[in-house]
Design an enzyme around this catalytic site. Structure first.
Site, short mmCIF file in Angstrom:
data_model
loop_
_atom_site.label_atom_id
_atom_site.label_comp_id
_atom_site.label_asym_id
_atom_site.label_seq_id
_atom_site.Cartn_x
_atom_site.Cartn_y
_atom_site.Cartn_z
N HIS A 249 0.98 -0.71 -0.07
CA HIS A 249 0.07 0.13 0.48
C HIS A 249 1.16 1.19 -0.16
CE1 HIS A 249 -4.15 1.18 0.23
NE2 HIS A 249 -3.80 2.69 1.08
N ASP B 141 -14.16 3.01 7.14
CA ASP B 141 -12.80 3.47 6.57
C ASP B 141 -12.92 4.20 4.87
OD1 ASP B 141 -9.91 3.89 5.91
OD2 ASP B 141 -9.75 3.02 3.95
N ARG C 96 -13.37 12.77 4.98
CA ARG C 96 -11.02 13.08 4.91
C ARG C 96 -10.91 13.90 4.12
NH1 ARG C 96 -7.93 8.61 6.18
NH2 ARG C 96 -6.04 10.19 5.61
N SER D 259 -6.22 4.16 8.67
CA SER D 259 -6.57 3.90 7.18
C SER D 259 -6.12 2.83 6.67
CB SER D 259 -6.72 5.33 6.54
OG SER D 259 -6.86 4.86 5.53
N LYS E 135 -7.43 -1.52 6.01
CA LYS E 135 -7.60 -1.78 5.41
C LYS E 135 -6.80 -3.52 5.14
CE LYS E 135 -7.33 1.57 2.20
NZ LYS E 135 -7.53 2.47 2.26
N1 URA Z 1 -3.75 5.45 1.86
C1 URA Z 1 -4.69 5.38 2.59
O1 URA Z 1 -5.25 4.16 1.87
N2 URA Z 1 -5.47 5.90 3.61
C2 URA Z 1 -4.76 6.92 3.34
O2 URA Z 1 -5.22 7.74 4.15
C3 URA Z 1 -3.69 7.62 2.46
C4 URA Z 1 -3.78 6.47 1.64
#
Ligand code: URA
Length: 432
Positions: free
Chosen positions: A82, A161, A168, A183, A187
């Protein structure tokens, strides 16, 4: 317990309990707390921060707000990656088929654009037919049968999320360490990953503007990983200038396919090979980082990585003929050059300015409900370290109306700093 007391507490910089955080996440996910109250609490968290315990609780509650996938029938070590977000960040689109082509299954849930940073899901949806919201059964089936699936947060995975992320974005609360860490990690935990490579971007086009902040975020995510029994490697990458040449949804798909064809910008290559190599290492199937980089290059050279990307697109309903013939992607009605007003070297190419200019063009969203235009974007012809002449083409703006094109050109001229120094940019800054 009620939401007003919880907002009041965070407003006054007090630590929230596990129960209070869980109450907020459950009630907001089930629409029992309205957006405006959630926005007040998220803003208070953004301004006042959170303790380590609060961040761990928040991650846990968000991960448990939906299903937690068990992918042990596919592999007992699912490796995920990620990025904390960047401008022109098409890394997932290139790395995932490379690693999958080497026999490491990829089951990845990605996000949409957030603030000035682009989202893999928005990019994938620019391929006609590509479905990012397939069922969990189809997600697992694709990983089992072809070794890869890239989906959005439309499944019942970390739904809290999904809501908080969009909120956000709409209230300018993107650049907060507790909110980014929870976040991302919620995930990853919900999607069943056991090992995770995190690309922690750092610079003008990232949420973390300097290395110190990026290291803080990386350490926080590593700690959550430790707490949740996941192996985590963080790779700090430079986001002072956009990554690669193209910024924009279909433009980035085009650049990713070109990269899988072996035609990669220097910065993309360095980041891609490093992230692929560490994902391979975490899978337990490969050990030596420099050998792993060679193997990643091999599957690009022999066409296996591109073939894997095509298999992915086909399995998720996308039209593979677009990948085979990139000219099929619809172009923006206006494609206009940005011309250099002086001679010298590109010393700076501000990814923050370019990211904001891109959102104005329609790459990303100003409001939660905004439609994006997959055709628009920017193609960089000159990057940091390149020599330019007066009158050279620095970039092309792809726009859907003349006024937006003009504004973008003005911003691009501010983003480029042309001087006398030949700057050498480091792309991978640190690995922890
Ligand atoms: N990627 C994400 O999944 N969440 C964030 O808050 C920032 C980048």
């Amino acid at each position: 317990m009620n939401i007003l007391d919880i907002i009041e507490k965070k407003k006054n910089r007090k630590e929230l309990s596990n129960e209070e955080i869980d109450f907020f996440i459950k009630k907001y996910t089930s629409d029992e707390i309205p957006d405006y109250q959630a926005a007040a609490l998220i803003m208070a968290i953004c301004i006042n921060g959170m303790t380590q315990d609060e961040i761990v609780s928040l991650t846990n509650s968000m991960a448990s707000s939906g299903e937690i996938l068990d992918l042990s029938e596919i592999s007992n070590n699912i490796v995920d990656k990620h990025s904390t977000g960047g401008v022109g960040d098409k890394v997932t689109l290139i790395v995932s088929p490379i690693v999958s082509a080497l026999g490491v299954p990829i089951a990845k849930m990605s996000g949409r654009g957030l603030g000035i940073t682009g989202g893999t899901i928005d990019k994938l949806e620019s391929i006609p037919g590509y479905k990012t919201n397939i069922s969990i059964e189809d997600f697992k089936k694709n990983v089992k049968e072809i070794g890869i699936s890239l989906i959005g947060q439309t499944l019942n995975l970390a739904p809290a999320d999904k809501k908080i992320y969009a909120l956000r974005d709409a209230i300018s609360c993107t650049n907060s360490i507790p909110l980014i860490a929870s976040s991302i990690m919620s995930k990853k935990i919900a999607a069943g990953a056991s090992s995770i490579v995190l690309d922690v971007t750092c610079g003008n086009g990232a949420f973390m503007k300097d290395k110190e902040q990026a290291l803080k975020l990386a350490k926080m995510m590593s700690l959550i990983g430790k707490w949740s029994n996941r192996k985590v490697t963080c790779i700090l990458t430079n986001m002072d200038e956009p990554l690669g040449k193209n910024i924009g949804n279909s433009l980035e798909i085009i650049e990713a396919v070109e990269a899988l064809n072996g035609n990669m910008a220097k910065d993309v290559k360095e980041v891609i090979l490093t992230i692929s190599a560490y994902m391979m290492k975490l899978s337990g199937k490969f050990s030596n980082i420099s050998d792993n980089k060679k193997k990643a290059l091999e599957v690009i050279k022999n066409g296996k990585a591109l073939e894997k990307f095509k298999e992915l697109v086909k399995a998720q309903g996308g039209d593979v003929t677009y990948i085979e013939d990139l000219d099929k992607f619809e172009k923006a009605p206006i494609i206009t050059p940005v011309i250099s007003e002086r001679e010298g070297y590109v010393e700076k190419l501000d990814a923050g300015i370019i990211g904001r200019a891109g959102v104005d063009l329609g790459i990303g969203r100003m409001n939660k409900e905004d439609e994006i235009d997959s055709r628009v974007g920017i193609r960089l012809e000159k990057k940091i370290g390149d020599k330019v002449k007066k009158g050279s083409i620095l970039a092309y703006v792809h726009a859907n109306n003349p006024e937006k094109a003009e504004n973008c050109i003005k911003e691009m001229l501010k983003a480029y700093k042309i001087g006398n120094k030949k700057v050498i940019k480091k792309n991978v800054l640190e690995i922890i």
